[in-house]
Design an enzyme around this catalytic site. Structure first.
Site, short mmCIF file in Angstrom:
data_model
loop_
_atom_site.label_atom_id
_atom_site.label_comp_id
_atom_site.label_asym_id
_atom_site.label_seq_id
_atom_site.Cartn_x
_atom_site.Cartn_y
_atom_site.Cartn_z
N ASN A 184 52.61 -6.71 -40.01
CA ASN A 184 53.64 -5.73 -40.36
C ASN A 184 53.46 -4.53 -39.45
OD1 ASN A 184 54.98 -6.85 -42.92
ND2 ASN A 184 52.78 -7.09 -43.31
N GLU A 185 54.23 -4.55 -38.39
CA GLU A 185 54.11 -3.51 -37.37
C GLU A 185 54.84 -2.25 -37.83
OE1 GLU A 185 52.09 -3.86 -35.12
OE2 GLU A 185 52.15 -5.81 -34.13
N PRO A 186 54.64 -1.12 -37.12
CA PRO A 186 55.38 0.10 -37.47
C PRO A 186 56.87 -0.21 -37.62
CG PRO A 186 53.76 0.57 -35.79
CD PRO A 186 53.72 -0.91 -36.00
#
Ligand code: F6R
Length: 635
Positions: free
Chosen positions: A159-161
């Site tokens: 879950n990236e930025p």
């Protein structure tokens, strides 16, 4: 959420352990306790698992408990966080492969209880598969305990930025930084998949208990933001603040940016040791934007440091004392200045000619971290031995090896006679290179050739610094030759090789790096070997007379308050340092153009300039660049 005054800014329970092993052991005990408790009442346990360097020690401990203490995983079901999209299960970097190598193949977990997202489905099928993954977790009763690592982007799972708090299992695009961090595993960033399937933040938050592990200084900034900052989707790990039963288990290096560690005077009473005082005054000067000698009582008062002034005489006395301390870190004589009064110099004057050992984890770390200082040491007449601990062959792109084979063949072709063994090897390696897929492992002879590429680069770099070729040692430590990234296991042979160098040279000075890195990294493993060799030599007479200096790479440079020796570089010296980095061609950044990220030599230059700017801002001299070192002593 905080338990003591010093933790008042922490919104997640954060436990700092002495090292990654003890943190991993604590979590392994918790997991084992849960498994046994459930087994006793005939129930199962559902675990959420992570991959990467971070949980490797946890998995080793669980395997040990299975083998030595009879811990059974028969009642366990696992769900992994994520999988690269586009990798088959048998790909060496697939998370399916990783989990089997690191855990599943060594315990009695039933194969039917293993779940990982499938990275091989056609795009059109991914959505339904993600929904099915969620349903399967729910059908299993939900996650009892989720293990997490944290990426330098602040990701959990992938879950990236930009990921939202309620996101669920889905296909995502990997952040550029995440792909660069994975570039070594994939032998080049171009080979790193662009997408992955990951559980969502919401999926993770549904777990009944969450434990996040983190090691090494490179995680420190992002970790402090996740623990102390406001929850934001630009830093997905910060959403863990909303969970009722979450703990972070971290080592000292990963904790180093937490307020209670970095700026403890902001969160309670501190013991004003000389080191803490210097750190606080430097911080104050940077924070209020004034040189140390211009700090006033009110600056101290307004920043929680009034008690520091008590017992110091006037504010001016304190300022001048710290100014002098900082001033005394600066020296153009990193090996000591012969014949000079060395009371206030970082290095002692005698002996005038010192035997110096520079340990470099791989070829190039030496030049990036201290190329300017190596040059000075040589120019000032010291006997400098540079020791390359590993061959660095894992970090050589195939293209560079191919060039080397062509060179050998061209040379052989230009000579009369039958092709010799060197040409035969070059041909065999070339054939291997042309046939192998980008991710296939390298044969022993290809690794040997890649090691030679780095030896050639290292020698060329040392020529720029004037180091005598007779004083260069390539140890090719066995742990590296046998190992893969994240999975190195040093043995007594490695230790012996380092101790042998020290016993032979009996140095007056040792330069080494990697003290606060992720314990699975090459730099940390090689540092631990040097530290152990120093401990073993602690009572030897030569070691009593030896100083150990820590240098830093470009990722985690020293802060000004940590520097015990600052070696200034003139513009000309900085240019020459850059020239000593150029020969390390195989280490050039392959993503520089695409990402705007700079080449290693540019990063080194920038770090050295940045340190000089801080010294200037503190009110010291205005140098072009500075290489910083901290003193290390055997604990
Ligand atoms: C792995 C995962 C990632 C990693 C993170 C840290 O399954 O989901 O979030 O935990 O990228 O990676 P390492 O441990 O290699 O530093």
């Amino acid at each position: 959420m905080h338990t003591t005054e010093s933790q008042q800014r922490e919104r997640i329970q954060t436990v700092i352990f002495s090292d990654a092993d003890s943190a991993s052991k604590t979590l392994a005990d918790e997991i084992a306790g849960l498994i046994r408790e459930r087994a006793a009442s005939g129930c199962g346990v559902v675990l959420g698992l992570a991959t990467g360097s971070t949980p490797v020690r946890l998995y080793r401990e669980l395997i040990r408990m299975h083998r030595e203490e009879g811990l059974s995983f028969a009642n366990v079901t696992t769900f992994n966080l994520d999988e690269y999209y586009g990798l088959t299960r048998d790909h060496p970097e697939s998370y399916w492969r990783f989990m089997h190598d690191q855990l599943f193949d060594h315990i009695d977990l039933p194969a039917a209880n293993i779940n990982l997202p499938d990275g091989t489905l056609p795009r059109g099928d991914v959505f339904a598969a993600c929904r099915a993954y969620e349903e399967k977790i729910a059908a299993a009763g939900g996650l009892d305990l989720q293990v997490l690592g944290i990426g330098r982007t602040g990701h959990i799972g992938f879950n990236e930025p930009g990921s939202t708090r309620d996101s669920r299992t889905r296909l995502v695009t990997l952040d550029g930084l995440t792909r660069r961090d994975a570039a070594r595993d994939f032998l080049g960033e171009a080979n790193v998949p662009r997408h992955a399937v990951t559980m969502g933040v919401g999926t993770i938050l549904d777990a009944r208990r969450i434990v996040l592990l983190a090691w090494g200084e490179s995680k420190a900034e992002v970790l402090a933001q996740a623990v102390e900052g406001t929850p934001v989707d630009s830093l997905p790990a910060s959403f863990l603040q909303g969970h009722a039963n979450v703990s972070f288990y971290i080592d000292g290096a990963a904790a180093s940016a937490l307020t209670r560690i970095r700026h403890p005077w902001l969160v309670g009473a501190v013991e004003w040791t000389p080191e803490m005082t210097r750190r606080a005054v430097v911080w104050l000067s940077r924070t209020v934007g004034r040189p140390v000698l211009k700090l006033l009582d009110e600056h101290y008062g307004e920043h929680g440091m009034a008690d520091l002034l008590t017992g110091q005489g006037s504010v001016y006395d304190l300022n001048i004392r710290i100014f002098n301390e900082l001033q005394h870190t600066i020296t153009g004589w990193p090996g000591g200045k012969p014949g000079a009064d060395d009371t206030h110099r970082p290095e002692r004057a005698e002996p005038g000619v010192k035997r110096v050992v520079v340990f470099s984890p791989e070829p190039s770390h030496d030049m990036l971290g201290m190329g300017g200082t190596v040059r000075r040491l040589v120019d000032q007449g010291h006997q400098v031995t540079v020791v390359y601990q590993t061959s660095g062959n894992l970090a050589v792109p195939d293209d560079d090896a191919l060039m080397a084979t062509e060179f050998v063949s061209d040379l052989a072709g230009s000579l009369a006679g039958e092709p010799g063994p060197a040409e035969a090897m070059a041909r065999a390696v070339r054939a291997e290179l042309l046939e192998k897929s980008a991710f296939a492992g390298d044969s022993a002879q290809l690794r040997q050739l890649k090691g030679m590429v780095r030896r050639g680069e290292a020698r060329a770099a040392l020529r720029v610094c004037g180091v005598d070729p007779a004083n260069v040692k390539f140890l090719d430590l066995p742990f590296y030759e046998r190992g893969r990234y994240r999975q190195f296991k040093p043995t007594a042979d490695d230790q012996q090789a380092i101790s042998a160098v020290l016993a032979q040279v009996k140095p007056h000075q040792i330069f080494v790096t990697g003290d606060r890195d992720d314990p699975s990294s090459v730099t940390a493993v090689t540092f631990a070997l040097v530290a152990a060799a120093c401990r073993a030599a602690a009572s030897e007479s030569w070691f009593v007379d030896c100083r150990v200096w820590l240098y830093r790479g470009v990722e985690t440079p020293w802060g000004a308050a940590e520097v015990d020796m600052a070696v200034p570089l003139s513009p000309g010296e900085l240019a020459r340092k850059t020239q000593s980095i150029f020969p390390h061609r195989s280490q050039r950044s392959h993503s520089a153009v695409a990402t705007g990220l700079r080449e290693p030599w540019q990063q080194a230059e920038q770090q050295n300039r940045a340190l000089a700017e801080v010294y200037d801002a503190l009110g010291l001299a205005d140098y072009e660049a500075i290489e910083g070192f901290a003193r290390w002593t055997v604990a």
